[in-house]
Motif scaffolding. Structure first.
Motif, PDB file in Angstrom:
ATOM      1  N   ASN A  71       0.480  18.262 -17.405  1.00 33.82           N
ATOM      2  CA  ASN A  71       1.666  18.736 -15.940  1.00 33.82           C
ATOM      3  C   ASN A  71       0.914  18.230 -14.422  1.00 33.82           C
ATOM      4  O   ASN A  71      -0.175  18.152 -14.891  1.00 33.82           O
ATOM      5  N   ALA A  72       1.881  17.520 -14.445  1.00 36.03           N
ATOM      6  CA  ALA A  72       1.868  16.023 -13.298  1.00 36.03           C
ATOM      7  C   ALA A  72       1.992  16.938 -12.009  1.00 36.03           C
ATOM      8  O   ALA A  72       3.402  17.516 -12.047  1.00 36.03           O
ATOM      9  N   TYR A  73       0.831  16.865 -11.032  1.00 34.69           N
ATOM     10  CA  TYR A  73       1.292  16.952  -9.522  1.00 34.69           C
ATOM     11  C   TYR A  73       1.742  15.444  -9.064  1.00 34.69           C
ATOM     12  O   TYR A  73       1.168  14.889  -8.677  1.00 34.69           O
ATOM     13  N   ASN A  74       3.056  15.458  -8.548  1.00 34.53           N
ATOM     14  CA  ASN A  74       2.890  14.156  -7.718  1.00 34.53           C
ATOM     15  C   ASN A  74       3.151  14.720  -6.692  1.00 34.53           C
ATOM     16  O   ASN A  74       3.598  15.404  -5.320  1.00 34.53           O
ATOM     17  N   PHE A  75       2.698  13.656  -5.445  1.00 36.33           N
ATOM     18  CA  PHE A  75       1.852  14.293  -4.161  1.00 36.33           C
ATOM     19  C   PHE A  75       2.329  12.835  -3.534  1.00 36.33           C
ATOM     20  O   PHE A  75       2.083  13.103  -2.081  1.00 36.33           O
ATOM     21  N   GLY A  76       2.960  11.711  -3.809  1.00 27.33           N
ATOM     22  CA  GLY A  76       3.586  10.850  -3.142  1.00 27.33           C
ATOM     23  C   GLY A  76       4.553  10.967  -2.866  1.00 27.33           C
ATOM     24  O   GLY A  76       5.471  11.821  -2.890  1.00 27.33           O
ATOM     25  N   VAL A  77       5.913   9.587  -2.301  1.00 30.04           N
ATOM     26  CA  VAL A  77       7.497   9.790  -1.597  1.00 30.04           C
ATOM     27  C   VAL A  77       8.020   9.040  -2.457  1.00 30.04           C
ATOM     28  O   VAL A  77       9.103   9.233  -2.721  1.00 30.04           O
ATOM     29  N   ASP A  78       7.539   8.928  -4.034  1.00 30.20           N
ATOM     30  CA  ASP A  78       7.917   7.893  -5.053  1.00 30.20           C
ATOM     31  C   ASP A  78       8.142   8.342  -5.919  1.00 30.20           C
ATOM     32  O   ASP A  78       7.308   9.786  -6.601  1.00 30.20           O
ATOM     33  N   SER A  79       9.092   8.595  -7.126  1.00 32.49           N
ATOM     34  CA  SER A  79       9.636   9.407  -8.572  1.00 32.49           C
ATOM     35  C   SER A  79       8.523   8.942  -9.341  1.00 32.49           C
ATOM     36  O   SER A  79       8.379   7.121  -9.210  1.00 32.49           O
ATOM     37  N   ALA A  80       7.957   9.514  -9.977  1.00 33.01           N
ATOM     38  CA  ALA A  80       6.892   8.959 -10.725  1.00 33.01           C
ATOM     39  C   ALA A  80       7.595   9.310 -12.317  1.00 33.01           C
ATOM     40  O   ALA A  80       7.569  10.415 -12.270  1.00 33.01           O
TER      41      ALA A  80
ATOM     42  N   SER B   2       6.721  17.191  -6.109  1.00 27.43           N
ATOM     43  CA  SER B   2       6.840  18.430  -6.952  1.00 27.43           C
ATOM     44  C   SER B   2       6.098  17.976  -7.998  1.00 27.43           C
ATOM     45  O   SER B   2       5.183  17.482  -8.249  1.00 27.43           O
ATOM     46  N   ALA B   3       5.935  19.217  -8.993  1.00 23.23           N
ATOM     47  CA  ALA B   3       4.926  19.268 -10.236  1.00 23.23           C
ATOM     48  C   ALA B   3       6.261  19.721 -11.397  1.00 23.23           C
ATOM     49  O   ALA B   3       6.980  20.146 -11.792  1.00 23.23           O
ATOM     50  N   LEU B   4       5.390  19.062 -12.848  1.00 21.14           N
ATOM     51  CA  LEU B   4       6.436  19.372 -14.007  1.00 21.14           C
ATOM     52  C   LEU B   4       5.509  19.399 -14.759  1.00 21.14           C
ATOM     53  O   LEU B   4       3.810  19.025 -14.493  1.00 21.14           O
TER      54      LEU B   4
ATOM     55  N   GLU C 170      12.064  15.982 -20.599  1.00 22.22           N
ATOM     56  CA  GLU C 170      11.686  15.099 -19.106  1.00 22.22           C
ATOM     57  C   GLU C 170      10.110  15.176 -19.124  1.00 22.22           C
ATOM     58  O   GLU C 170       9.590  15.575 -18.724  1.00 22.22           O
ATOM     59  N   LYS C 171       9.866  13.843 -18.003  1.00 25.85           N
ATOM     60  CA  LYS C 171       8.793  13.382 -17.611  1.00 25.85           C
ATOM     61  C   LYS C 171       9.187  12.503 -16.706  1.00 25.85           C
ATOM     62  O   LYS C 171       7.888  11.661 -15.990  1.00 25.85           O
ATOM     63  N   ILE C 172       9.609  12.328 -15.825  1.00 26.75           N
ATOM     64  CA  ILE C 172      10.037  11.859 -14.362  1.00 26.75           C
ATOM     65  C   ILE C 172       9.669  13.374 -13.455  1.00 26.75           C
ATOM     66  O   ILE C 172      10.138  14.444 -13.439  1.00 26.75           O
ATOM     67  N   VAL C 173       9.204  13.507 -12.532  1.00 28.07           N
ATOM     68  CA  VAL C 173       8.583  13.705 -11.296  1.00 28.07           C
ATOM     69  C   VAL C 173       8.793  13.583 -10.504  1.00 28.07           C
ATOM     70  O   VAL C 173       8.453  12.463  -9.489  1.00 28.07           O
TER      71      VAL C 173
ATOM     72  N   PHE D 202       0.810  -1.212  -0.267  1.00 30.14           N
ATOM     73  CA  PHE D 202      -0.164   0.512   0.525  1.00 30.14           C
ATOM     74  C   PHE D 202       1.217   0.945  -0.390  1.00 30.14           C
ATOM     75  O   PHE D 202       1.240   1.672   0.717  1.00 30.14           O
ATOM     76  N   PRO D 203       1.452   0.905  -0.899  1.00 26.43           N
ATOM     77  CA  PRO D 203       2.081   2.416  -1.037  1.00 26.43           C
ATOM     78  C   PRO D 203       1.598   3.874  -1.042  1.00 26.43           C
ATOM     79  O   PRO D 203       0.590   4.341  -1.556  1.00 26.43           O
ATOM     80  N   ASP D 204       2.581   5.356  -0.328  1.00 22.35           N
ATOM     81  CA  ASP D 204       1.993   6.608  -1.001  1.00 22.35           C
ATOM     82  C   ASP D 204       2.125   6.459  -1.965  1.00 22.35           C
ATOM     83  O   ASP D 204       3.451   8.034  -2.042  1.00 22.35           O
ATOM     84  N   LEU D 205       1.321   6.845  -2.706  1.00 21.52           N
ATOM     85  CA  LEU D 205       2.043   7.362  -4.111  1.00 21.52           C
ATOM     86  C   LEU D 205       0.423   7.761  -5.408  1.00 21.52           C
ATOM     87  O   LEU D 205      -1.122   7.749  -4.509  1.00 21.52           O
ATOM     88  N   GLU D 206       0.411   8.680  -5.307  1.00 20.75           N
ATOM     89  CA  GLU D 206      -0.407   9.701  -6.334  1.00 20.75           C
ATOM     90  C   GLU D 206       0.203  10.744  -6.776  1.00 20.75           C
ATOM     91  O   GLU D 206       0.774  11.739  -6.584  1.00 20.75           O
ATOM     92  N   VAL D 207      -0.403  10.677  -8.231  1.00 19.72           N
ATOM     93  CA  VAL D 207       0.096  11.671  -8.965  1.00 19.72           C
ATOM     94  C   VAL D 207      -1.290  12.023  -9.940  1.00 19.72           C
ATOM     95  O   VAL D 207      -1.931  11.417  -9.867  1.00 19.72           O
ATOM     96  N   ASN D 208      -1.777  13.434  -9.528  1.00 18.19           N
ATOM     97  CA  ASN D 208      -2.524  14.649 -10.285  1.00 18.19           C
ATOM     98  C   ASN D 208      -2.361  14.591 -11.317  1.00 18.19           C
ATOM     99  O   ASN D 208      -0.659  15.104 -11.912  1.00 18.19           O
TER     100      ASN D 208
END
Length: 171
Positions: free
Chosen positions: A45-54, A95-97, A88-91, A24-30
């Motif tokens: 616009n990718a917003y990464n609210f999680g704990v791992d890079s997406a 952070s946001a990208l 670049e596609k790594i968020v 149950f990882p803490d992953l959330e990208v909007n």
């Protein structure tokens, strides 16, 4: 005896927490953004609210000319366009990208109906976890920018709206 019991409980508790984080990882990208009808660019616009890079995939496939977000096409037709990005596609976490995707064909008519887009993202350190996403873009008759109005990530919803039988080909 009490010290031994506490040591075992600590060790077991730590392992249980590691297992919980794995399943149950803490992953959330909007995702949000827009499609520009003049430049034909899809901006996400990718917003990464999680704990791992997406990592957002290199391509997004869109069907233009649909009547609504349930996939109903005008006259049962839709124009499928594949968009690619070399940016670049790594968020990073927290952070946001902004990522721009370019269509592989330029001579398509965006029409005046909703656009359905499908793509995927994955998370570093979790190579087996790929999360498909589904975007709904709604035409704006007053502006060249058509906003991304909705995002879905559940496999059941995506498969219902975008069946696996649909094949995409680059022109």
């Amino acid at each position: 005896m009490l010290i031994a019991l506490l040591s075992v409980a600590t060790l077991v508790g730590t392992k249980l927490l590691e297992l919980y984080d794995e399943f149950f990882p803490d992953l959330e990208v909007n995702l949000a953004g827009h499609f520009n009808t003049e430049s034909r660019l899809l901006t996400v616009n990718a917003y990464n609210f999680g704990v791992d890079s997406a990592n957002l995939g290199s391509n997004i496939r869109c069907t233009f000319g649909l009547e609504d977000a349930m996939g109903h096409a005008k006259d049962n037709e839709g124009v499928e366009v594949e968009f690619w990005s070399i940016h670049e596609k790594i968020v990073s976490p927290k952070s946001a990208l902004q990522i721009q995707f370019t269509p592989q064909v330029s001579d398509f008519d965006p029409g005046h109906h909703q656009v359905l887009c499908f793509g995927a993202l994955n998370y570093f350190d979790r190579t087996t976890l790929v999360e498909p996403f589904f975007l709904t873009i709604v035409p704006n008759t007053d502006h060249v920018w058509w906003p991304v109005e909705g995002m879905a990530t559940t496999n059941e919803l995506i498969e219902a709206l975008y069946p696996k039988e649909i094949k995409f080909q680059r022109e």
